[in-house]
Each structure stands twice: as C-alpha cells, then as structure tokens.
Design a protein around this motif. Structure first.
Motif, short mmCIF file in Angstrom:
data_model
loop_
_atom_site.label_atom_id
_atom_site.label_comp_id
_atom_site.label_asym_id
_atom_site.label_seq_id
_atom_site.Cartn_x
_atom_site.Cartn_y
_atom_site.Cartn_z
N CYS A 129 3.41 2.28 2.92
CA CYS A 129 2.76 2.31 4.23
C CYS A 129 2.69 0.92 4.86
CB CYS A 129 1.34 2.87 4.11
SG CYS A 129 1.24 4.55 3.51
N GLU A 130 2.29 -0.06 4.05
CA GLU A 130 2.05 -1.39 4.59
C GLU A 130 2.36 -2.43 3.52
OE1 GLU A 130 -1.47 -3.88 6.98
OE2 GLU A 130 -1.66 -1.73 6.58
N TYR B 32 -4.01 4.46 7.05
CA TYR B 32 -4.39 4.74 5.67
C TYR B 32 -4.99 3.49 5.01
CZ TYR B 32 -4.13 5.76 0.71
OH TYR B 32 -4.43 5.93 -0.61
N THR B 33 -4.40 2.33 5.26
CA THR B 33 -4.95 1.08 4.71
C THR B 33 -6.36 0.85 5.25
OG1 THR B 33 -2.70 0.18 4.73
CG2 THR B 33 -4.49 -1.36 4.35
N ALA C 176 4.69 0.90 8.33
CA ALA C 176 5.44 2.10 8.66
C ALA C 176 4.50 3.06 9.38
CB ALA C 176 5.99 2.75 7.40
N CYS C 177 4.40 2.91 10.71
CA CYS C 177 3.47 3.73 11.49
C CYS C 177 3.92 3.77 12.94
CB CYS C 177 2.05 3.16 11.39
SG CYS C 177 0.81 4.06 12.36
N VAL D 10 0.86 -1.19 0.00
CA VAL D 10 0.00 0.00 0.00
C VAL D 10 0.89 1.24 0.00
CG1 VAL D 10 -1.84 1.24 1.18
CG2 VAL D 10 -1.77 -1.26 1.28
N MET D 11 0.65 2.13 -0.96
CA MET D 11 1.46 3.35 -1.08
C MET D 11 0.60 4.59 -0.83
SD MET D 11 4.08 2.79 -4.27
CE MET D 11 4.85 4.39 -3.91
N TYR D 12 1.25 5.58 -0.23
CA TYR D 12 0.59 6.88 -0.04
C TYR D 12 1.64 7.96 -0.26
CZ TYR D 12 -1.86 10.82 2.09
OH TYR D 12 -2.45 12.04 2.32
#
Length: 347
Positions: A257-258, A273-274, A338-339, A250-252
C-alpha cells in the motif's frame, strides 16, 4: 508496478536486495476428489488458490532496517520466506547484490545462505529440543567451513554467545533449560554464527514479555552497529517499527500500500489503510480518540476483490477504486503510495 517505479529498483547501484513484481500463490485444492464440484447439472473441477503475495516490489540498501507491517494474514511472513527461498515465488524476480536468486537450486543457493539468515518468531519452536546450544550453534559454522578446527568452533560459539548476553558456560544445556528471552538470544546467536550481512527478523519479539522485548531490540540494534548488518524486520507492532526502522512498507491483503521513510510515515501517513493502522496506536494525553474504525470485514485472499483490495473498507473509494488496481506511484519525500484517491488528490 508501473514503469515509473521500476527504474528506482533496477538502477539502485548500492542496493543489497530487490524484489520485482513478486507473486506467491498457494494451491490448497487438495486431491482430485476435493476439487470436484457439482454445479448446474454437471461435474466440474475447480482449484482453490490462496493469493498470499501479489506484485510486491521494493529494494533494500545495505545498513538499513527495512520494516514490513500490516495486520495478521497480510503476507508479511510469506514475503520474508520467499526472499530466503523457503517458498519459491510463483512469478517475479528476487535480486541479491545484482544476482538473481529466485531461480537457483539448493546447491546454487549455498553461497547466499551464508550471507542471508533468519530469526524466527517463536523461540520455543525454532530450536531443536534434542540438541544442546553448542550443537545448535556449531552446526552452521562446520557446514559452511568444513576445514575449521574444533577449538576455532568453540571460540566462535563462546564469542557469539557472549555478544548476545548468554553465558558461554551454558553451551551444554538444552533449550528447555532456558527462558523465552534466553532462547531468542540463542536464536539470534545462531543467525550470527556465519557472519551474515542480511538478516530477516520475522516478528522476533512478539512472543516475549514487554520488558524482554526492549532487551532483544537493543541487542539487535547493537549487533547491527557492530557488524554492519541489514535487517528486513517483519512485525505488526507499530511502536517497535517506529523505534528501529529506517523505512517502512505497509501491506494489506498481499499487496503493498505504502512505502515511506519511517519518520515520514508516522508524521504524515498517506494511504487510507496506513492512516487507520496508525490511528489505532494508543497515545497518552490525547483527549479525543482519533481511531479510524474501518467498516466491513477483511476479504479472503482466496477470492480477492476487484480493483483496489482495500476499496470495500475505504471511505474514499469510488468507481475507479472498484474497477482499477492502483499502482505504486511516487508522492513526495521518497514516499510511494498505491491509491487512486491520493493520486487524484482527493485526500
């Protein structure tokens, strides 16, 4: 990327492809006059850079379908084109079967071109309108096999056209004589002509009707089973991702991100975000709307926020999120996130 995650990429003996801290920035400053600014009584020169991809790392193993998802403009297609060398990376490394390929010139990349192919998003723009289907499909075969005979080329073209569901008798037709779904089948046939092992599919069904989408997805899955293909699948359609993926990234806003197995991601998304992304999927029979509405606007990749790029829209953000960039860290069940909030077990 922290030292905790790097060994997972470098020591994967069975890996097909690995990205290590890949960055891709685009300079959109224009000419010298466009770069000049008058500020505080003096003229200064200022460049404008789009930070499309930032420190992206992941690996892909043979035979899997690795999907990259995110909203429009998050850097999905840029990652795909950087892998194939269409865009040179600003920094970082791309490893294909143990060989670094991001620093090779066009001549050195030729052996890899045959093993790596791409299916583009728009079937109307990806085919040359001046060439027949035969001319389009035979070109890569002849280029990579100069000694091949004309009859062998025609046999291969007919075989691949039959496999993708296009009548070989139509080989002398031009792209405008086909429907959108048929054109995409021809695009898939072009990618298969040189017997690749790795295919990047950049939103291959987004321009098609829903009924045709299912046919194209089934075609891709059948080709994978028959030829042992590995896919990097770029899309924003989460229902497609759930149907075909082995793992999902998952990209932002250009960052990862994940990274998670597909089933785990849809059953238990970890990154905020996911969670918001998956909550937007309509579900029949759901009495209450579980949609998570994100606040604020998507920042511009020209001027990225400090710390976590998602902190301005995240309800779990605190001071650390604003100041410190989160790193991809393992959580459980082969999931990496990544959080800061996940790391601190606040969510």
């Amino acid at each position: 990327m922290t030292t905790e995650t790097t060994p997972q990429i470098k020591n994967d003996a069975n890996g097909l492809l690995a990205l290590e801290k890949v960055v891709k920035h685009f300079d959109i400053s224009g000419g010298l006059l466009d770069q000049l600014r008058f500020e505080k009584g003096r003229i200064i020169r200022r460049r404008t850079t789009v930070k499309a991809v930032n420190d992206v790392s992941f690996s892909i193993v043979p035979g899997e379908t690795f999907s990259v998802v995110g909203e429009s403009g998050c850097g999905k297609s840029t990652v795909a084109r950087t892998i194939l060398g269409i865009y040179p990376p600003t920094s970082g490394r791309i490893i294909y079967r143990g060989t670094r390929i991001d620093n090779k010139n066009a001549q050195q990349m030729l052996p890899f071109r045959r093993r790596m192919q791409m299916i583009f998003q728009d079937p109307y723009a990806s085919l040359n309108p001046r060439k027949t289907v035969m001319q389009t499909l035979e070109e890569p075969v002849v280029f990579h096999n100069p000694s091949i005979s004309t009859n062998q080329v025609k046999e291969r073209v007919a075989g691949v056209m039959s496999q993708v569901g296009v009548d070989p008798k139509w080989a002398d037709r031009y792209p405008h004589e086909f429907s959108g779904g048929q054109r995409q089948r021809i695009s898939i046939a072009r990618a298969l002509m040189v017997d690749p092992e790795f295919i990047v599919a950049d939103e291959p069904v987004s321009a098609l009707d829903v009924s045709i989408q299912a046919q194209i997805l089934n075609l891709l899955m059948d080709a994978q089973a028959q030829r042992g293909l590995t896919y990097l699948f770029i899309t924003h359609d989460l229902s497609v991702v759930q149907h075909i993926s082995t793992r999902v990234a998952v990209m932002y806003l250009g960052t990862l991100c994940e990274l998670s197995p597909a089933r785990t991601l849809f059953d238990n998304p970890r990154h905020p975000y996911t969670q918001a992304l998956l909550s937007a999927i309509p579900k029949l029979g759901r009495k209450k709307s579980g949609h998570i509405r994100l606040k604020g606007e998507v920042p511009t990749p020209i001027d990225l926020p400090s710390g976590c790029v998602f902190h301005g829209r995240c309800i779990h953000a605190d001071r650390r999120c604003i100041q410190e960039v989160p790193q991809m860290r393992p959580v459980e069940n082969n999931v990496m996130v990544a959080c800061h909030a996940v790391e601190e077990k606040r969510i």
